[in-house]
Scaffold this active site. Structure first.
Site: not given
Length: 373
Positions: A100, A169, A319, A341, A347
């Site tokens: 990525q 982003y 996750r 999860c 986390c």
């Protein structure tokens, strides 16, 4: 056996099943963004655990685009040897892997880069940190940086790349009317706001060739007033498809300031799962390329229904694989219990503190169990 465990195609890439590990910030790289043995081991565990396609955590394409500590980099050739080890760790266990590619833009970490974060429009102020507005020349440099990073990914043996245009982003900021208040050819109408995406796709394609998979992670909705909304998002995706994109991974939310972040908490029932499904249905109506859906999927029956009903083509999770890297193997073996999860987001604490990502809840329970013995 569920059709989710059958091979499926993304462009020229055959994936052994329809399960995708969505890009997950592990915070395990060196200060310069180099891959570490711990990160290689993490990728190997996911591949051994049955994930069909692993998407790496966000690799920054230029130093001023770094988002956080321990982030992997793809901004210089010296990082290729570590990236090769990462790609091989997936391939050796039958998984495909994408690198990525990302630039944090407005949310770049000045404490790490030593530079004012670059902004699509410097006049936008959501906090007290000053930003440097991007010139046209700066934008072209960003496009070149994405293309160069993609070439490094191919050299390192990755099966493709994914361009990050979600969660606030930089590329997401160009699409968002909240962040993009430019009056030049990169601002205003959607056709202008998507221009940098199309230029980036063309540059990346020129760098990696016609048959190399190029995907994008895209917000269907920013969940902030004035941000990107579904109709503009899907129209942008259609334009990207026409420019040679191979698949879209659909997400939502922002890292800061929005109603929802990219990783929502409290997913305690099937009704709360797949919280991006409404936007996904819209994308599937308009796109011919595969759609990968991420966002709160925790149960195998939910995943099966999403694909069977044509909401998406691939199931992405993040996750759940932190706690259970072997979740796909567990489901494939017949153990259909939902992912362990608990969606508490604890986390992220170790990642921010420099320890590296791990499931805090599982660690606490393991420690408590050991204390009772």
């Amino acid at each position: 056996m569920s059709h989710l465990f059958e091979s499926a195609q993304i462009g020229s890439m055959a994936v052994r099943n329809r399960f995708v590990r969505s890009a997950t910030w592990e915070a395990m790289a060196t200060l310069e963004g180099a891959v570490t043995p711990r990160l290689v081991d993490t990728i190997a565990a996911l591949a051994r655990g049955g994930v069909g396609l692993i998407i790496s955590s966000h690799a920054y394409v230029s130093p001023e685009g770094q988002a956080g500590p321990g982030q992997i980099g793809a901004y210089k050739d010296e990082l290729i040897p570590g990236l090769k080890q990462m790609a091989a760790a997936a391939r050796d266990h039958g998984a495909k892997i994408l690198l990525q590619l990302a630039h944090a833009g407005y949310f770049a970490a000045q404490a790490l880069t030593g530079l004012p974060p670059p902004a699509v429009s410097a006049a936008v102020r959501l906090d007290d940190i000053p930003r440097r507005g991007l010139t046209t020349g700066d934008i072209q440099a960003v496009v070149r940086a994405f293309a160069a990073a993609a070439a490094r990914a191919k050299t390192a043996g990755f099966d493709g790349v994914q361009i990050h245009s979600a969660h606030g982003y930089l590329l997401n900021q160009f699409l968002s009317p909240l962040f993009n208040r430019r009056s030049d050819e990169y601002g205003g109408a959607l056709q202008n706001r998507v221009r940098v995406h199309l230029e980036t796709l063309r540059a990346v394609r020129a760098a990696v060739g016609e048959n190399y998979p190029v995907l994008i992670k895209l917000n269907g909705r920013d969940f902030i007033e004035g941000g990107l909304e579904p109709e503009d998002a899907v129209t942008a995706a259609v334009l990207m498809e026409a420019t040679g994109l191979d698949a879209v991974e659909l997400s939502s939310g922002m890292t800061k300031f929005a109603q929802f972040g990219s990783a929502r908490q409290g997913i305690s029932s099937r009704k709360k799962e797949a919280y991006n499904r409404q936007e996904a249905a819209l994308f599937k109506q308009r796109l011919k390329i595969p759609l990968i859906l991420v966002g709160g999927i925790r149960s195998l029956p939910v995943a099966e229904r999403l694909v069977a009903e044509g909401v998406c083509d691939f199931i992405a999770m993040s996750r759940p694989f932190i706690r259970e890297p072997d979740l796909v193997r567990r489901w494939q073996s017949g153990d259909r219990r939902k992912a362990a999860c608990t969606s508490d987001n604890l986390c992220y604490g170790p990642a921010r503190s420099g320890e590296g990502l791990y499931c805090v809840t599982a660690a606490k329970r393991s420690k408590a169990g050991a204390g009772k013995r």
